[in-house]
Design a protein around this motif. Structure first.
Motif, mmCIF file in Angstrom:
data_model
loop_
_atom_site.group_PDB
_atom_site.id
_atom_site.type_symbol
_atom_site.label_atom_id
_atom_site.label_comp_id
_atom_site.label_asym_id
_atom_site.label_seq_id
_atom_site.Cartn_x
_atom_site.Cartn_y
_atom_site.Cartn_z
ATOM 1 N N ASP A 46 3.774 -3.674 3.209
ATOM 2 C CA ASP A 46 3.317 -4.921 2.602
ATOM 3 C C ASP A 46 2.193 -5.564 3.411
ATOM 4 N N TYR A 47 1.279 -6.225 2.699
ATOM 5 C CA TYR A 47 0.235 -7.045 3.315
ATOM 6 C C TYR A 47 0.231 -8.402 2.637
ATOM 7 N N GLN A 48 -0.379 -9.387 3.311
ATOM 8 C CA GLN A 48 -0.425 -10.736 2.764
ATOM 9 C C GLN A 48 -1.562 -11.479 3.438
ATOM 10 N N VAL A 49 -2.434 -12.097 2.647
ATOM 11 C CA VAL A 49 -3.511 -12.933 3.187
ATOM 12 C C VAL A 49 -3.504 -14.266 2.451
ATOM 13 N N PHE A 50 -4.027 -15.281 3.116
ATOM 14 C CA PHE A 50 -4.049 -16.632 2.565
ATOM 15 C C PHE A 50 -5.483 -17.116 2.428
ATOM 16 N N TYR A 51 -5.766 -17.755 1.322
ATOM 17 C CA TYR A 51 -7.051 -18.405 1.087
ATOM 18 C C TYR A 51 -6.798 -19.890 0.912
ATOM 19 N N ASN A 52 -7.585 -20.708 1.592
ATOM 20 C CA ASN A 52 -7.488 -22.153 1.408
ATOM 21 C C ASN A 52 -8.168 -22.550 0.111
ATOM 22 N N VAL A 90 -2.814 -6.078 8.351
ATOM 23 C CA VAL A 90 -2.285 -4.737 8.601
ATOM 24 C C VAL A 90 -0.921 -4.680 7.937
ATOM 25 N N THR A 91 -0.648 -3.580 7.213
ATOM 26 C CA THR A 91 0.631 -3.486 6.511
ATOM 27 C C THR A 91 1.797 -3.426 7.490
ATOM 28 N N ASN A 92 2.918 -3.975 7.072
ATOM 29 C CA ASN A 92 4.115 -4.022 7.913
ATOM 30 C C ASN A 92 4.988 -2.784 7.709
ATOM 31 N N ILE A 150 0.855 -1.181 0.000
ATOM 32 C CA ILE A 150 0.000 0.000 0.000
ATOM 33 C C ILE A 150 0.898 1.240 0.000
ATOM 34 N N TYR A 151 0.642 2.138 -0.965
ATOM 35 C CA TYR A 151 1.411 3.378 -1.096
ATOM 36 C C TYR A 151 0.489 4.580 -0.897
ATOM 37 N N ASP A 152 1.051 5.693 -0.423
ATOM 38 C CA ASP A 152 0.287 6.933 -0.338
ATOM 39 C C ASP A 152 0.410 7.701 -1.652
ATOM 40 N N GLN A 153 -0.173 8.894 -1.706
ATOM 41 C CA GLN A 153 -0.178 9.680 -2.938
ATOM 42 C C GLN A 153 1.218 10.116 -3.368
ATOM 43 N N ASN A 154 2.198 10.073 -2.445
ATOM 44 C CA ASN A 154 3.584 10.432 -2.774
ATOM 45 C C ASN A 154 4.444 9.213 -3.075
ATOM 46 N N ASN A 155 3.789 8.053 -3.245
ATOM 47 C CA ASN A 155 4.466 6.796 -3.545
ATOM 48 C C ASN A 155 5.329 6.284 -2.397
ATOM 49 N N ASN A 156 4.972 6.662 -1.162
ATOM 50 C CA ASN A 156 5.648 6.144 0.030
ATOM 51 C C ASN A 156 4.816 4.999 0.594
ATOM 52 N N PRO A 157 5.469 3.921 1.077
ATOM 53 C CA PRO A 157 4.696 2.823 1.656
ATOM 54 C C PRO A 157 3.962 3.287 2.916
ATOM 55 N N TYR A 214 -9.177 -3.287 -0.262
ATOM 56 C CA TYR A 214 -9.602 -2.025 0.357
ATOM 57 C C TYR A 214 -8.622 -1.715 1.472
ATOM 58 N N ALA A 215 -8.080 -0.512 1.503
ATOM 59 C CA ALA A 215 -7.120 -0.114 2.538
ATOM 60 C C ALA A 215 -7.572 1.193 3.172
ATOM 61 N N SER A 216 -7.345 1.296 4.476
ATOM 62 C CA SER A 216 -7.658 2.546 5.180
ATOM 63 C C SER A 216 -6.571 2.842 6.203
ATOM 64 N N PHE A 217 -6.334 4.155 6.397
ATOM 65 C CA PHE A 217 -5.305 4.592 7.340
ATOM 66 C C PHE A 217 -5.593 6.038 7.730
ATOM 67 N N ASN A 218 -5.774 6.289 9.020
ATOM 68 C CA ASN A 218 -6.005 7.643 9.537
ATOM 69 C C ASN A 218 -7.102 8.405 8.791
ATOM 70 N N GLY A 219 -8.208 7.737 8.530
ATOM 71 C CA GLY A 219 -9.336 8.387 7.867
ATOM 72 C C GLY A 219 -9.292 8.382 6.356
ATOM 73 N N ALA A 220 -8.151 8.066 5.770
ATOM 74 C CA ALA A 220 -8.055 7.980 4.304
ATOM 75 C C ALA A 220 -8.292 6.524 3.900
ATOM 76 N N SER A 221 -8.891 6.323 2.736
ATOM 77 C CA SER A 221 -9.132 4.958 2.273
ATOM 78 C C SER A 221 -9.121 4.913 0.759
ATOM 79 N N GLY A 222 -9.007 3.707 0.250
ATOM 80 C CA GLY A 222 -9.008 3.508 -1.188
ATOM 81 C C GLY A 222 -9.238 2.051 -1.521
ATOM 82 N N THR A 223 -9.722 1.808 -2.718
ATOM 83 C CA THR A 223 -9.985 0.451 -3.203
ATOM 84 C C THR A 223 -9.223 0.239 -4.494
ATOM 85 N N GLY A 224 -8.661 -0.948 -4.615
ATOM 86 C CA GLY A 224 -7.936 -1.271 -5.829
ATOM 87 C C GLY A 224 -8.228 -2.646 -6.294
#
Length: 92
Positions: A63-69, A57-59, A32-39, A82-92
């Protein structure tokens, strides 16, 4: 005859077990990157595949990682992130 049947059933179970074992979890990962291309560190991330949502939760590198069986999210399935942080959010 009974011994041959037992061996055949055991052999079938071993084949089925091997096939199930080979169908391991699918991994969905990214950064997940912000508008300035910072993680973004500590962003809440929800990944949805086939109407099954997983959370992470990003490290320290964003980076994030989830597993599906198997067969929850087969390769090629549509995934929404979908990611959110301090009131900002976005979907990709």
């Amino acid at each position: 005859m009974k011994n041959k049947l037992s061996i055949l059933i055991l052999a079938m179970l071993l084949v089925i077990s091997a096939q199930v074992f080979a169908m391991g979890p699918e991994t969905v990962y990214g950064t997940i990157y912000d508008q300035n291309n910072n993680p973004v560190i500590g962003a809440n991330v929800q990944v949805t595949c086939n109407n099954i949502a997983k959370n992470d939760v990003t490290n320290s590198t964003g980076d994030y990682q989830v597993f599906y069986n198997y067969p929850q999210c087969l390769p090629g399935s549509a995934v929404t992130v979908y990611a959110s942080f301090n009131g900002a959010s976005g979907t990709g």
